[in-house]
Design a protein around this motif. Sequence first.
Motif, PDB file in Angstrom:
ATOM      1  N   THR A 129       3.885   0.171  -2.382  1.00  0.00           N
ATOM      2  CA  THR A 129       4.311   1.154  -1.025  1.00  0.00           C
ATOM      3  C   THR A 129       2.959   0.122  -0.173  1.00  0.00           C
ATOM      4  O   THR A 129       1.609   0.516  -0.534  1.00  0.00           O
ATOM      5  CB  THR A 129       3.963   2.199  -0.809  1.00  0.00           C
ATOM      6  N   LYS A 168       3.514   5.054   3.875  1.00  0.00           N
ATOM      7  CA  LYS A 168       4.169   4.636   2.563  1.00  0.00           C
ATOM      8  C   LYS A 168       5.429   4.329   2.761  1.00  0.00           C
ATOM      9  O   LYS A 168       6.687   4.756   2.912  1.00  0.00           O
ATOM     10  CB  LYS A 168       3.854   5.810   0.966  1.00  0.00           C
ATOM     11  N   HIS A 169       5.235   2.843   2.585  1.00  0.00           N
ATOM     12  CA  HIS A 169       6.385   2.478   2.856  1.00  0.00           C
ATOM     13  C   HIS A 169       6.831   0.905   1.586  1.00  0.00           C
ATOM     14  O   HIS A 169       6.071   0.612   1.462  1.00  0.00           O
ATOM     15  CB  HIS A 169       7.017   1.276   4.353  1.00  0.00           C
ATOM     16  N   LYS A 170       7.974   1.228   1.137  1.00  0.00           N
ATOM     17  CA  LYS A 170       8.454   0.752   0.300  1.00  0.00           C
ATOM     18  C   LYS A 170       7.986  -0.636   0.399  1.00  0.00           C
ATOM     19  O   LYS A 170       8.802  -0.917   1.153  1.00  0.00           O
ATOM     20  CB  LYS A 170      10.061   0.814  -0.641  1.00  0.00           C
TER      21      LYS A 170
END
Length: 145
Positions: free
Chosen positions: A106, A135-137
């Motif tokens: 992430t 938390k961004h993929k």
Amino acid sequence: MKIETKYHGLIEVQEKEVVKFPNSLPGFLEEKEFTVIPFSEEGTFFILQSTKTPELGFVLTNPFKFYPDYDFNLENQAVDVLDLDDAADVNVYTVLTMANQFHDTTANLQAPVVINVKKKLGKQVILTGSPYQTKHKLFSEAQNK
């Protein structure tokens, strides 16, 4: 100067490549000098390595490669700390949280690391009131298949 690093062992770093973080990084108040080291040959990933503490190295990437619509405005205080005169002097990175399965890694889009490459000044900017999370993929489900 020679520095011990988390991922590359002992390396030589030119003094002109050291980036000063006058306000340090959040959570690391004693750390004010880092260098950005390529982590991979293709130039997608980097390490923000402390010049003082070998075990302190953060994996970074250019967020625009993974999130082309990523956008934010720097507040005046950040512009002042970075001593910015020209937007062309800016490099923006996002800190990655590496997962056991790399495709689950992430990116922290809420706190980009902004560096004035001309004056070698850096700041981790905490974006308030933005739609971005910590938390961004990094990879979409479609890319994982």
